[in-house]
Design a protein around this motif. Structure first.
Motif, PDB file in Angstrom:
ATOM      1  N   ILE A   1       1.010  -1.460  -0.066  1.00 61.24           N
ATOM      2  CA  ILE A   1      -0.064   0.378  -0.072  1.00 61.24           C
ATOM      3  C   ILE A   1       1.075   1.335  -0.088  1.00 61.24           C
ATOM      4  N   THR A   2       2.045   0.876  -0.193  1.00 63.32           N
ATOM      5  CA  THR A   2       3.046   2.464  -0.216  1.00 63.32           C
ATOM      6  C   THR A   2       2.682   3.413  -1.705  1.00 63.32           C
ATOM      7  N   GLN A   3       2.272   3.142  -2.447  1.00 62.63           N
ATOM      8  CA  GLN A   3       2.014   3.514  -3.846  1.00 62.63           C
ATOM      9  C   GLN A   3       0.974   4.864  -2.990  1.00 62.63           C
ATOM     10  N   ASP A   4       0.127   3.763  -1.936  1.00 62.72           N
ATOM     11  CA  ASP A   4      -1.394   4.606  -2.020  1.00 62.72           C
ATOM     12  C   ASP A   4      -1.112   5.799  -0.735  1.00 62.72           C
ATOM     13  N   LEU A   5      -0.409   5.683  -0.234  1.00 66.17           N
ATOM     14  CA  LEU A   5       0.405   6.615   0.527  1.00 66.17           C
ATOM     15  C   LEU A   5       0.611   8.155  -0.238  1.00 66.17           C
ATOM     16  N   GLN A   6      -0.197   8.941   0.670  1.00 67.52           N
ATOM     17  CA  GLN A   6       0.381  11.033  -0.373  1.00 67.52           C
ATOM     18  C   GLN A   6       1.772  11.095   0.225  1.00 67.52           C
ATOM     19  N   THR A   7       1.982  10.097   1.552  1.00 68.11           N
ATOM     20  CA  THR A   7       3.180  11.018   2.261  1.00 68.11           C
ATOM     21  C   THR A   7       4.018   9.478   2.656  1.00 68.11           C
ATOM     22  N   PRO A   8       5.081   9.552   2.274  1.00 61.85           N
ATOM     23  CA  PRO A   8       5.728   8.395   2.223  1.00 61.85           C
ATOM     24  C   PRO A   8       5.977   8.418   3.614  1.00 61.85           C
ATOM     25  N   PRO A   9       6.777   6.912   4.191  1.00 60.23           N
ATOM     26  CA  PRO A   9       6.998   6.883   5.415  1.00 60.23           C
ATOM     27  C   PRO A   9       8.713   7.018   5.065  1.00 60.23           C
ATOM     28  N   VAL A  10       9.600   7.754   5.750  1.00 57.16           N
ATOM     29  CA  VAL A  10      10.738   8.005   6.760  1.00 57.16           C
ATOM     30  C   VAL A  10      11.159   7.302   6.949  1.00 57.16           C
ATOM     31  N   MET A  11      12.736   7.272   7.173  1.00 66.02           N
ATOM     32  CA  MET A  11      13.933   7.074   8.513  1.00 66.02           C
ATOM     33  C   MET A  11      14.239   8.165   8.747  1.00 66.02           C
ATOM     34  N   ILE A  12      14.258   8.025  10.602  1.00 66.88           N
ATOM     35  CA  ILE A  12      14.576   9.098  10.776  1.00 66.88           C
ATOM     36  C   ILE A  12      15.960   8.717  12.271  1.00 66.88           C
TER      37      ILE A  12
END
Length: 396
Positions: free
Chosen positions: A59-70
């Motif tokens: 479902i990554t492409q369904d997200l308008q705001t992508p996950p990130v690494m911090i």
């Protein structure tokens, strides 16, 4: 007073969480720097190609705001990932808290204090909550803890997988949130963003394909919950289930079967719930007790499952599913009128009399009642005259 149909094409997609056999590292391995601050600086944010799996769907492409690494930790956009998982979120700006609700779970994130409370257990936030371009991001583990799920991280594939034995569809009204699991037929209910959702009961029937889940507020109290089960090839069977929920408990259930065509039924009359149970129209009181019933097969002389599209003290607008003709029942004299014979021209009548394209019957839609008592309709299908809207007056 006239109550007409509420039309909705909303579709609730079942989110089942996939238990994968990939070689995975526990997500806890990503957490290296506990934070005591409510909001962290975002200078160390890395845009990444992190993938998120829910069931067999990426479902990554369904997200308008992508996950990130911090700083080596995976962060997810709270609002969007909550919607996908089925978590209800509520932001209280004055209290600086974010409340997450899910069946059996009530989670409160206190941004100001830097604490998280899951049900009755309070602890410091292991990682900070951050904002990126006005979007709230939380560590992936928080989503898992707020919904009782397991989550794993595959560093080579940069893949996060959530899994759970029981998954839920979610729906909201203005005053309630519901969750339904097609695996065990359990319905959870919450009328407050600050209360743990409770088990309201179980649906009596097993569903094949939940294509829609809805909840409606009833004016005199309580809620009507609807399930649409669309199944078979080529998906022309519709089992429509309704339940009245009062004080967080299912009080009454009903079922009607439609073939080829589904139309939204009226859900309340004079502020109280109404249920369609095959060919019976049931009127409930504020506690969910049946106070009166109208048998539609008896009134029309046609044995069928019915759609109920309009209710008043003087008439009912119904459609027997097997015949497909929109029918007016005059409750004063118990007479019935096939509306297509009164509203359409001869050529249009002849077409609909033998029509079996897509479904049997006409394409008339009841659109309401005027102040003077006349009824309005629209023809959504075949027309030779170009006329699409009609007015009909019930004869005294």
């Amino acid at each position: 007073m006239i109550y007409s149909t509420i039309r909705s094409t909303a579709k609730i997609v079942t989110i089942a969480l996939f238990a994968t056999a990939l070689s995975a590292t526990p997500l806890s391995a990503l957490y290296t720097e506990p934070s005591t601050t409510a909001y962290a600086a975002t200078s160390s944010i890395t845009q990444s190609t992190i993938q998120i799996m829910l069931n067999e769907n990426n479902i990554t492409q369904d997200l308008q705001t992508p996950p990130v690494m911090i700083k080596g930790s995976v962060y997810l956009p709270l609002r969007e990932i909550s919607q996908k998982v089925g978590i209800h979120t509520y932001w209280n700006a004055s209290q600086h808290t974010i409340t997450l609700t899910y069946p059996k779970y009530l989670t409160e994130l206190n941004v100001q204090k830097g604490t998280v409370k899951v049900n009755t257990k309070v602890k410091n936030l292991p990682q900070a909550i951050v904002t990126i371009k006005n979007f709230t991001y939380v560590p992936a583990r928080m989503i898992a803890e707020a919904s009782g799920q397991q989550v794993s991280w595959n560093s080579k594939k940069k893949l996060i997988t959530f899994k759970s034995d029981i998954t839920f569809d979610k729906a909201n009204s203005k005053t309630a949130t519901i969750w339904f699991s097609n695996q065990n037929n359990e319905l959870y209910f919450s009328s407050s963003a600050f209360a743990t959702p409770v088990l309201a009961g179980k649906l009596n029937n097993k569903l094949e394909n939940v294509s829609r889940l809805q909840v409606y507020d009833v004016n005199t109290g309580g809620h009507v919950v609807e399930w649409l089960d669309n199944y078979g090839e080529p998906m022309i069977n519709y089992d429509f289930y309704t339940a009245f929920v009062k004080d967080d408990k299912i009080v009454r259930q009903a079922k009607v079967h439609y073939w080829q065509r589904f139309e939204q039924n009226v859900i309340q009359y004079k502020g109280n719930a109404v249920l369609v149970n095959k060919d019976a129209l049931e009127f409930l009181d504020s506690e969910g007790k049946v106070i009166s019933t109208r048998n539609l097969s008896t009134l029309t002389g046609i044995l069928a499952d019915y759609s109920v599209l309009g209710i008043s003290d003087q008439y009912l607008i119904v459609r027997p599913n097997n015949k497909g003709f929109l029918t007016l029942i005059n409750l004063r004299d118990k007479s019935t009128t096939l509306l297509y014979t009164q509203l359409l021209n001869k050529e249009e009548q002849d077409y609909y009399a033998t029509n079996d394209t897509f479904y049997h019957g006409d394409d008339l839609v009841f659109t309401g009642e005027n102040k003077g008592g006349s009824l309005t309709f629209e023809n959504k299908g075949y027309s030779t005259s170009g006329k699409k809207t009609y007015v009909y007056t019930i004869k005294d």
